[in-house]
Design a protein around this motif. Structure first.
Motif, short mmCIF file in Angstrom:
data_model
loop_
_atom_site.label_atom_id
_atom_site.label_comp_id
_atom_site.label_asym_id
_atom_site.label_seq_id
_atom_site.Cartn_x
_atom_site.Cartn_y
_atom_site.Cartn_z
N VAL A 144 0.84 -1.19 0.00
CA VAL A 144 0.00 0.00 0.00
C VAL A 144 0.87 1.24 0.00
CG1 VAL A 144 -1.69 1.33 1.32
CG2 VAL A 144 -1.95 -1.14 1.11
N TRP A 145 1.98 1.22 0.77
CA TRP A 145 2.83 2.40 0.86
C TRP A 145 3.50 2.73 -0.47
CZ3 TRP A 145 3.59 6.83 2.81
CH2 TRP A 145 4.81 7.48 2.68
N ASN A 146 4.16 1.74 -1.11
CA ASN A 146 4.86 2.11 -2.34
C ASN A 146 3.89 2.38 -3.50
OD1 ASN A 146 4.35 -0.53 -3.43
ND2 ASN A 146 6.30 -1.30 -2.63
N THR A 147 2.66 1.86 -3.41
CA THR A 147 1.64 2.22 -4.39
C THR A 147 1.19 3.67 -4.17
OG1 THR A 147 0.87 -0.07 -4.49
CG2 THR A 147 -0.62 1.61 -5.34
N LEU A 148 1.08 4.06 -2.90
CA LEU A 148 0.72 5.45 -2.58
C LEU A 148 1.83 6.41 -2.98
CD1 LEU A 148 -1.41 7.28 -1.26
CD2 LEU A 148 -0.23 6.93 0.93
N CYS A 149 3.10 5.99 -2.83
CA CYS A 149 4.22 6.83 -3.27
C CYS A 149 4.13 7.11 -4.76
CB CYS A 149 5.55 6.16 -2.93
SG CYS A 149 5.97 6.18 -1.18
N CYS A 150 3.75 6.10 -5.55
CA CYS A 150 3.54 6.32 -6.98
C CYS A 150 2.36 7.25 -7.22
CB CYS A 150 3.30 4.99 -7.68
SG CYS A 150 4.73 3.91 -7.81
N ALA A 151 1.29 7.05 -6.46
CA ALA A 151 0.08 7.86 -6.64
C ALA A 151 0.36 9.34 -6.41
CB ALA A 151 -1.02 7.38 -5.69
N LEU A 152 1.17 9.63 -5.40
CA LEU A 152 1.48 11.02 -5.05
C LEU A 152 2.74 11.54 -5.75
CD1 LEU A 152 0.77 10.77 -1.21
CD2 LEU A 152 -0.74 11.71 -2.98
N SER A 153 3.32 10.72 -6.64
CA SER A 153 4.54 11.06 -7.36
C SER A 153 5.72 11.33 -6.43
CB SER A 153 4.31 12.27 -8.29
OG SER A 153 3.37 11.96 -9.29
N LEU A 154 5.68 10.75 -5.24
CA LEU A 154 6.79 10.94 -4.32
C LEU A 154 8.06 10.28 -4.83
CD1 LEU A 154 4.93 10.34 -0.92
CD2 LEU A 154 5.61 12.52 -1.93
N PHE A 164 10.67 6.78 -0.17
CA PHE A 164 9.59 7.18 -1.06
C PHE A 164 9.62 6.44 -2.40
CE2 PHE A 164 10.06 11.15 1.54
CZ PHE A 164 8.81 11.07 2.15
N ARG A 165 10.33 5.35 -2.46
CA ARG A 165 10.46 4.60 -3.71
C ARG A 165 9.14 3.93 -4.07
NH1 ARG A 165 15.10 0.65 -3.14
NH2 ARG A 165 16.32 2.55 -3.40
N GLY A 166 8.74 4.07 -5.32
CA GLY A 166 7.54 3.40 -5.80
C GLY A 166 7.84 1.96 -6.16
N PHE A 167 6.79 1.15 -6.28
CA PHE A 167 7.01 -0.26 -6.57
C PHE A 167 7.64 -0.49 -7.94
CE2 PHE A 167 2.76 0.59 -8.18
CZ PHE A 167 2.75 -0.07 -9.39
N ASP A 168 7.47 0.47 -8.87
CA ASP A 168 8.04 0.29 -10.20
C ASP A 168 9.50 0.72 -10.29
OD1 ASP A 168 7.49 2.97 -9.87
OD2 ASP A 168 6.30 3.18 -11.69
N TYR A 272 -5.08 -0.56 -1.17
CA TYR A 272 -4.69 -0.49 -2.59
C TYR A 272 -5.72 0.30 -3.39
CZ TYR A 272 -3.82 -1.84 -7.40
OH TYR A 272 -3.60 -1.80 -8.76
N ARG A 273 -7.00 -0.01 -3.19
CA ARG A 273 -8.06 0.70 -3.92
C ARG A 273 -8.02 2.20 -3.62
NH1 ARG A 273 -12.36 -2.52 -5.99
NH2 ARG A 273 -13.75 -0.74 -5.73
N THR A 274 -7.74 2.55 -2.36
CA THR A 274 -7.66 3.96 -1.98
C THR A 274 -6.49 4.64 -2.67
OG1 THR A 274 -8.65 3.49 0.19
CG2 THR A 274 -7.44 5.55 -0.04
N ALA A 275 -5.33 3.98 -2.69
CA ALA A 275 -4.14 4.55 -3.34
C ALA A 275 -4.36 4.74 -4.84
CB ALA A 275 -2.92 3.66 -3.08
N VAL A 276 -5.01 3.76 -5.46
CA VAL A 276 -5.28 3.87 -6.90
C VAL A 276 -6.29 4.98 -7.16
CG1 VAL A 276 -6.23 2.67 -8.91
CG2 VAL A 276 -4.69 1.47 -7.37
N TRP A 277 -7.30 5.09 -6.30
CA TRP A 277 -8.28 6.18 -6.45
C TRP A 277 -7.58 7.53 -6.40
CZ3 TRP A 277 -13.47 6.16 -7.49
CH2 TRP A 277 -14.14 7.36 -7.31
#
Length: 336
Positions: A144-154, A164-168, A272-277
């Motif tokens: 959830v955290w690294n998905t949120l980092c991607c969502a917020l462009s951190l 702040f590394r994203g999963f990708d 996950y759904r919240t981060a994607v939203w």
């Protein structure tokens, strides 16, 4: 150079390739592997997912030594590879996408490396894109955290930050041997002993997500998943257009949700759904502004807005977006 025993019944390496309507790519892939097989004891198994463009006929004609298995429907990437692996006999099993060109020496270098390191369960080479750049083939296991980092462009704002590394892993250097969490499923070399322990790909993942799940399972079983940049191969799919249909994008999101449901339960799915939203809402706002202010980029911006809207509709339960999932070939092409 390693010396390989002559006259052995079983090959050292079994290569499994799944094809679906990508005849030109498949032929180029098999031509490159013919050169490799001249110096390495290999068997090549092609599993065709009901191609309609003459792919199996061309393979049968041009490569009579290849074991060809023809499915009567598109069974998906995971199941087709499992069918091929069930027929394989090698000490190592390579799953290679049909749009990959394997240069001379690539497999041999990989075998030499993995032979000397019995702790490695999965080995992946460096991906070369057609534009000459190194393609992205290493990821983190999604949380959830690294998905949120991607969502917020951190991950973009703080590219060098591990926190702040994203999963990708956009800033991954691809310049040294490394134990990683995930190797994407374009090219794997798997030790059979590890495969027997972990099992095949999870066939619940029709497309996407099976690579994350498999690497998760190898790691959980104590096997190392290793990126090996001293071997490299060309992957045409690494240059797939950003303007691929929105259903392609939604299906990837769906596969990730399936992964969260498998490993994180109800709370993980909700996170996950919240981060994607959040991700899609911010992209709608950002690309709407880009559309209004940057005329040359209007086509791109309009597509990104439509894509995010499609994803949000899916999150809200519009299952029509996932009815009759798009058939996606192994080179990443989706019919429009």
């Amino acid at each position: 150079m390693m010396n390989y025993p002559a006259g052995e019944t079983d090959p050292l390496v079994s290569i499994v390739i799944v094809t679906w309507n990508g005849k030109r790519y498949a032929i180029e892939c098999l031509e490159s592997l013919e050169i490799e097989s001249a110096t390495l004891p290999v068997e090549i198994i092609v599993v065709d997912n009901c191609s309609t463009d003459g792919t199996p006929e061309a393979i049968r004609l041009q490569f009579p030594d290849v074991t060809l298995i023809e499915n009567h429907a598109n069974l998906g990437f995971a199941k087709a590879n499992n069918i091929g692996m069930a027929e394989s006999r090698g000490k190592y099993v390579c799953l290679i996408n049909s749009d990959v060109v394997v240069p001379p020496g690539c497999l041999e270098r990989m075998v030499e490396f993995i032979e000397a390191r019995p702790e490695i369960g999965v080995l992946g080479p460096r991906m070369l894109s057609p534009n000459g750049r190194t393609g992205e083939s290493v990821m983190m296991l999604p949380t959830v955290w690294n998905t949120l980092c991607c969502a917020l462009s951190l991950d973009t704002i703080f590219p060098g930050s591990a926190f702040f590394r994203g999963f990708d892993m956009k800033a991954y250097p691809y310049d040294s041997v490394d134990i990683v969490e995930v190797l994407t499923g374009w090219f794997w070399m798997v030790r059979r002993k590890a495969l027997q322990m972990v099992g095949g790909l999870d066939e619940q993942f029709f497309m996407y997500g099976e690579d994350i799940d498999w690497c998760h399972r190898f790691g959980a079983a104590g096997w190392r998943v290793v990126f090996y940049p001293d071997a490299a191969a060309l992957h045409y799919g690494g240059a797939s257009s950003e303007l691929a249909p929105a259903r392609f994008y939604v299906e990837m999101r769906r596969a990730n949700l399936q992964y969260f449901r498998k490993y994180y339960g109800t709370h993980g799915v909700l996170g996950y759904r919240t981060a994607v939203w959040i991700h899609e809402l911010l992209r709608i706002l950002g690309y709407s502004a880009l559309y209004a202010w940057k005329r040359p980029r209007r086509r791109e911006a309009a597509f990104k807005v439509r894509r995010s809207i499609a994803c949000m509709r899916w999150l809200l339960g519009d299952i029509s977006l996932l009815t009759n999932p798009p058939e996606i070939s192994q080179n990443g092409e989706v019919p429009t």
